[in-house]
Design an enzyme around this catalytic site. Sequence first.
Site, PDB file in Angstrom:
ATOM      1  N   GLY A 433     -13.123  80.851 -57.187  1.00 16.10           N
ATOM      2  CA  GLY A 433     -13.376  80.843 -58.623  1.00 16.10           C
ATOM      3  C   GLY A 433     -12.351  81.656 -59.376  1.00 16.10           C
ATOM      4  CG  ASP A 547     -22.560  88.060 -68.156  1.00 15.26           C
ATOM      5  OD1 ASP A 547     -23.010  87.311 -69.044  1.00 15.26           O
ATOM      6  OD2 ASP A 547     -21.538  87.799 -67.506  1.00 15.26           O
TER       7      ASP A 547
END
Length: 616
Positions: A433, A547
Site C-alpha cells: 500500500g 482515524d
Amino acid sequence: MCRDPDPDPTCRDPDPDQDPTCRDPDQTKTRLAETETQTKTQRAETQTKTKTRRAETQTQTKTRQPPVFTQPLADCTVDEGSDIALQGVITGTQPIHISWLHNGETVQFGQPFFQGSEARLVVKECLPEDAGAYTCVAENRAGKTSSSAAVCVRDFESICTDRSMKIKCAAVNGRSKDSSPVSAALPQASGNNRGERGHRHREDSPLRLLDLQTQVEVRVGEQAELSCRFDARLPVAACWIQQKQKISDGPRTRVETSERRSRLLISDVRPDDSGCYTLLVRDRSGHAQHHITLTVIDRPQPPAGQPYISQVRSGSLTLSWSGPCYDGGSAVTRYRVEVRKEGLDSRGGWTDLTTSCSSTSYHVHTGLEPHAEYRFRVRASNVAGESEPSQESDTIRMDNVEEKHGEPQQYSQVSINTTQKVTDLYDQLERLGVGKFGQVFKLLHKETGQVSAGKFYKARTSKEKASARREIELMNSLHHPKLVQCQAAFENRSDIVMVMEYIAGGELFERIVDDNFEHTEPTSVCYMRQILEGVQYMHHCNIVHLDLKPENIVCVNSTGSLIKIIDFGLASKLDPKTPLKVMHGTPEFVAPEVIAFEPVGLVTDMWSIGVICYIL
C-alpha cells in the site's frame, strides 16, 4: 516612381496598373482620397443600418406583451368520481406556451386545452389523490406568469356524512307543513298510502355501501371472492378497477352485479394478483366507491445466498444467513437448519439441527465432531408452508481455526535499531500500500521465514522523523490482541521503518462491499464487540486513535471474523493539562469537534465508532 532617367527598359514606359511605384503622385493622392471617402461612407451606412435594426428590435420588444391572467384559476371542491375543470383566461402576445403542474410536478394526466386566450384542464372521474395545488404556467418571448388554485376532492365517506346531516337537520328544523326542506328530505305522511311513502323514502335515500370488506387473504391456487352489498336507487351500475384498469370477464376473472350486490371472482389466484381493488357504484342519487386489499399468500422463497459460517471452534460454530427476498405475502415464522457430513464416512443425507429457529442466525454447539467436515443449508416457513432449501454453505472443517488466532501473544518493547538496516534482516517483497506517510511493503525474515509488514516513513525532515518516532513509542504502549503490534524498528539517515505483524485478511471495508460475502447482523455484532475491546484498551491508556474507519480495521483471515485495528499515525496521548486540537482525519468519520477545531477527547473516537456501526 522614376526620379532620374534610367537605361533600365522597365522604367521607360511605366504602367500605372502594373507598377504603383511608377504612378504619378497626384493620381496616387487622388485615389487614396477616394478610397478613404468610400470607407467613411460604408461605415456611416453600416452604423445607420445597425441603429435602424436596434430601433426595430426595441419597437418589437415594446409591442410584445407578456402573458397576463385576466381571469385566474379559481379554487374548487369536487366529489370523488366527478370531473375537475380548471379554467383561466390569458392575454399577451402569441404564441403563448401553456404548461400545467400538480403539487409542483408536471401533470401527466387529464386533458389540457388552450385556444385563443382560454386555458383549461379537465381531469375525468377524479380520485382523492388528484387533490392538491394546480398551477397553470403561461410563457412567451416577452415574459412568464402563472396562476394557481387549490382543488379539494371529497371522498365517499364525507359525501355520505354531509347528506345524512342535511337530512337530519331538515327533519329537526322543518316541523311546519309548509317547510320546503322537510318536503324535499322526508316523505309526506299520508295516512293511507304506505307504498307511496316507502317509495319516496327510497328515492330520497343516498347511495349506501353495506357489509364492507377491507382485507381478503387467500392462498395461491385458490379462488378469491371480493364482494360488496349496496342500497341504491335503480338503475344501478358497478365496475371493478385495479391499477386504474377496468376488470372485465376473462379466463380467470368474473364480475357478477345485481341490483343489491357486486362480486369479483378470481380463480387460481397468483402472487401478482395481490393489490388494491376498487369497486365503483353509481345510481340516480350519485356514486360511491370502496377499496378492498387482496393478499395472496404463498410459500416464501428460499433464504437468499449461502449461509455464512463464523466463530468456528472444535465442536461449535455460528451459522448466519439472509432472509428470503419474498416472504410469500406472509411473515416468515421460523427457519429449519439442516446439516450434512462430508467425507468418505458420511451417509450423504441431510439432517435437522433445528426446525424452530426464529432469527437469521443459529449457534451450533452440539452434534458436530472435531476435525469433521460439514455443509449447511436453511429453509424458511410461513403459514402457507416451507420454502425450498437455500444454497449450500461452503464445506467447513471443525478445527480450532479461530482459537489458534486467539492464543495469547508475546509482547515486547521495541527500541529503534540505528546500527542495522531493515534489509540486513528482512527480504523486501511486494508493495502492499501507499499513503501520505510513505509506503508499506511485505517483508520476509531471512532467518525465521516469518512474514511481516514494513511501514517505510517519509522521514526527510526532523518533523517527519519525530512523528514516526512518536507512533513507534505509542505502539509500545498498545499491547492488546485487537491492536496490530510493532515487532521492530529501524532508522537511518534517509528513512525510518517500522516492522509490524502481517495481517492477511484484508480490510473490513472490502469485505462489507463484497457481493460474495454474506454480511449479517450477528457478524456486525461480532465486529463491533472486537472494535470496542481494542478502543477500550487504548482509552484505558489515555490514547485516542482519531482515524477510526473501516479501512483501518483489517480481518485476521479471509474466512473468520477476527479483526485488528491498524494505523496509529494520527493517534495521540491525551494530557489533562493541555487541550488537544487537531484538524485531520477522514471527513466522513470525524467528530464535530474536529471540524470545529475544538479540544478532542475519548468521545471523539466514539463518534467514529458510531458511524462504523451505522455502516455495518
